[in-house]
Design an enzyme around this catalytic site. Structure first.
Site, mmCIF file in Angstrom:
data_model
loop_
_atom_site.group_PDB
_atom_site.id
_atom_site.type_symbol
_atom_site.label_atom_id
_atom_site.label_comp_id
_atom_site.label_asym_id
_atom_site.label_seq_id
_atom_site.Cartn_x
_atom_site.Cartn_y
_atom_site.Cartn_z
ATOM 1 N N GLU A 1 0.821 -1.256 0.138
ATOM 2 C CA GLU A 1 0.018 0.063 -0.075
ATOM 3 C C GLU A 1 1.052 1.380 0.047
ATOM 4 O OE1 GLU A 1 -3.600 0.762 2.668
ATOM 5 O OE2 GLU A 1 -2.180 2.384 3.283
ATOM 6 N N ALA B 1 -20.092 0.390 1.618
ATOM 7 C CA ALA B 1 -19.412 0.094 0.509
ATOM 8 C C ALA B 1 -19.768 -0.734 -0.594
ATOM 9 C CB ALA B 1 -18.032 -0.600 0.968
HETATM 10 P P1 FAD Z 1 -18.618 -0.753 5.010
HETATM 11 O O1 FAD Z 1 -18.312 -2.098 4.744
HETATM 12 O O2 FAD Z 1 -19.708 -0.143 4.194
HETATM 13 O O3 FAD Z 1 -18.990 -0.798 6.423
HETATM 14 C C1 FAD Z 1 -19.351 0.673 6.981
HETATM 15 C C2 FAD Z 1 -20.235 0.338 8.343
HETATM 16 O O4 FAD Z 1 -21.486 -0.187 8.259
HETATM 17 C C3 FAD Z 1 -19.516 -0.605 9.239
HETATM 18 O O5 FAD Z 1 -19.674 -0.469 10.836
HETATM 19 C C4 FAD Z 1 -20.039 -2.105 9.003
HETATM 20 O O6 FAD Z 1 -20.032 -2.998 10.028
HETATM 21 C C5 FAD Z 1 -21.390 -1.449 8.644
HETATM 22 N N1 FAD Z 1 -22.184 -2.499 7.913
HETATM 23 C C6 FAD Z 1 -22.025 -2.333 6.366
HETATM 24 N N2 FAD Z 1 -22.737 -3.421 5.981
HETATM 25 C C7 FAD Z 1 -23.417 -4.228 6.870
HETATM 26 C C8 FAD Z 1 -24.271 -5.095 6.938
HETATM 27 N N3 FAD Z 1 -24.855 -5.766 5.717
HETATM 28 N N4 FAD Z 1 -24.537 -5.740 8.007
HETATM 29 C C9 FAD Z 1 -24.089 -4.783 9.034
HETATM 30 N N5 FAD Z 1 -23.514 -4.042 9.235
HETATM 31 C C10 FAD Z 1 -23.091 -3.253 8.229
HETATM 32 N N6 FAD Z 1 -10.331 5.041 4.077
HETATM 33 C C11 FAD Z 1 -10.158 5.984 3.528
HETATM 34 O O7 FAD Z 1 -10.809 7.218 3.378
HETATM 35 N N7 FAD Z 1 -9.121 6.155 2.311
HETATM 36 C C12 FAD Z 1 -8.650 4.965 2.087
HETATM 37 O O8 FAD Z 1 -7.851 4.584 0.841
HETATM 38 C C13 FAD Z 1 -8.972 3.665 2.849
HETATM 39 N N8 FAD Z 1 -8.041 2.554 2.630
HETATM 40 C C14 FAD Z 1 -8.435 1.166 3.200
HETATM 41 C C15 FAD Z 1 -7.811 0.149 3.041
HETATM 42 C C16 FAD Z 1 -8.104 -0.762 4.026
HETATM 43 C C17 FAD Z 1 -7.624 -2.415 3.575
HETATM 44 C C18 FAD Z 1 -8.865 -0.842 5.229
HETATM 45 C C19 FAD Z 1 -9.251 -2.038 5.855
HETATM 46 C C20 FAD Z 1 -9.503 0.148 5.226
HETATM 47 C C21 FAD Z 1 -9.397 1.640 4.598
HETATM 48 N N9 FAD Z 1 -9.814 2.681 4.808
HETATM 49 C C22 FAD Z 1 -9.772 3.701 3.879
HETATM 50 C C23 FAD Z 1 -10.845 2.949 5.909
HETATM 51 C C24 FAD Z 1 -12.425 2.832 5.779
HETATM 52 O O9 FAD Z 1 -12.741 3.731 4.559
HETATM 53 C C25 FAD Z 1 -13.244 2.933 7.098
HETATM 54 O O10 FAD Z 1 -12.846 1.671 7.906
HETATM 55 C C26 FAD Z 1 -14.783 2.860 6.990
HETATM 56 O O11 FAD Z 1 -15.213 3.522 8.233
HETATM 57 C C27 FAD Z 1 -15.450 1.801 6.670
HETATM 58 O O12 FAD Z 1 -15.287 1.366 5.211
HETATM 59 P P2 FAD Z 1 -15.717 -0.005 4.823
HETATM 60 O O13 FAD Z 1 -15.556 0.039 3.499
HETATM 61 O O14 FAD Z 1 -15.214 -0.988 5.504
HETATM 62 O O15 FAD Z 1 -17.337 0.267 4.932
#
Ligand code: FAD
Length: 305
Positions: free
Chosen positions: A11, A121
């Site tokens: 990364e 997401a």
């Molecule tokens: P989601 O998967 O959409 O989840 C968001 C919230 O909703 C969580 O609390 C989840 O538990 C809940 N949720 C979603 N779907 C459901 C469901 N079906 N049932 C129950 N609960 C649900 N951030 C940045 O700004 N820029 C980056 O470049 C970046 N890179 C990252 C790279 C990696 C490998 C990781 C692990 C994280 C990165 N992040 C980055 C951080 C990320 O954007 C945050 O952690 C954010 O708060 C959650 O993103 P997510 O895509 O996991 O969200």
């Protein structure tokens, strides 16, 4: 994206200072020299780094033979904005995206979607699949799709009174939803114990998640960085690790202790069946390459530090 043998990926983030900008091409070259499977490029909150992330992606795609994954978040963007960003990424040759919801902008405690935007997401994964179908047509059969989509996963880092890793079921449900939306694999948030990874993967499999889950690995050599990450991610750093690093008599010994801890983590996750390693480099090649070399996974090219 994960292949038959464990993948190695790195990364990077878009440079934040002129010095960072000057040094990044050398870092990319040093990391590319060990033949990684891909780089990933982060995307700042609210699309703040849209231009600089795009420039780094283009640099990787034009100056190396290594595929580049574009991180993309939903923060502060309408569906139409995101549609445009995805199409521009395709225009510059990106075929791999890490689809994220994103964190709230600094100073905002709660995450609030854009009024015409997405809440999770999963919705971004669905958009990516729609744009893919419009741009490339519908794929035949089960062959590889033009776009590879990664999503985030969260092993966590807490343990119950018996020392058993605690897995948050909502993160497992979120991962299942991302799989159903069309994701290809997952990359994890930082964690410090292979047992956290193994427990998360077991819970995910029990819930019906079949996606490869690639562990995100931080070189554990810098205690200040680990403390900052704890604040940012909420994943607790084991106190024994911090004590070992803090109490090292010299910087060299601190680095050596951090490398040893990193290699133990790497060997632990591979023993637990990890399909690859995604190394958070913090735009510095040395520690990332040293961890891989010490773990017996890649040679260390000279002059990487
Ligand atoms: P989601 O998967 O959409 O989840 C968001 C919230 O909703 C969580 O609390 C989840 O538990 C809940 N949720 C979603 N779907 C459901 C469901 N079906 N049932 C129950 N609960 C649900 N951030 C940045 O700004 N820029 C980056 O470049 C970046 N890179 C990252 C790279 C990696 C490998 C990781 C692990 C994280 C990165 N992040 C980055 C951080 C990320 O954007 C945050 O952690 C954010 O708060 C959650 O993103 P997510 O895509 O996991 O969200």
């Amino acid at each position: 994206m994960p292949a038959d043998s464990p993948t190695i990926s790195f990364e990077l983030y878009p440079p934040r200072t002129p010095k960072g900008e000057r040094e990044l091409p050398g870092t990319v070259a040093a990391l590319a020299a060990v033949d990684p499977d891909f780089f990933s490029v982060t995307y700042g909150a609210s699309g703040r780094t849209r231009e600089s992330s795009g420039a780094l992606l283009e640099h990787i795609l034009t100056r190396t033979d290594v595929p580049a994954i574009a991180h993309l978040t939903c923060v502060g963007a309408s569906e139409g904005d995101l549609d445009g960003v995805v199409r521009r990424l395709l225009d510059i040759g990106v075929r791999d995206v890490l689809a994220l919801r994103g964190d709230p902008p600094e100073g905002e405690p709660d995450w609030r979607p854009h009024p015409q935007g997405y809440t999770t997401a999963s919705e971004l994964v669905q958009l990516l699949r729609r744009v893919e179908a419009q741009r490339f047509g519908t794929p035949d059969g089960d062959g590889p799709r033009p776009l590879s989509i990664a999503v985030a996963a969260y092993p966590g880092g807490t343990f119950d009174a018996d020392g058993v890793p605690v897995v948050d079921p909502t993160t497992v449900q979120a991962l299942l939803a991302k799989q159903e939306a069309g994701a290809d694999y997952a990359i994890t948030q930082v964690f410090y114990d292979p047992a956290s990874y193994a427990a998360f993967v077991a819970a995910a499999r029990a819930a019906g998640v079949h996606l490869p889950i690639v562990p995100g690995i931080i070189p554990l050599t810098d205690p200040r960085r680990l403390r900052r990450l704890e604040t940012l991610t909420g994943v607790p750093v084991p106190p024994a690790l911090l004590a070992a690093l803090d109490e090292a008599p010299t910087p060299e010994e601190r680095y050596r202790r951090g490398l040893t801890a990193s290699v133990d983590l790497v060997h632990g996750v591979l023993a637990a069946g990890a399909p690859g390693l995604h190394v958070y480099t913090f735009n510095t090649a040395g520690p990332a390459l040293d961890v891989l070399a010490e773990a017996g996974l890649r040679p260390v090219p000279a002059d990487t530090r």
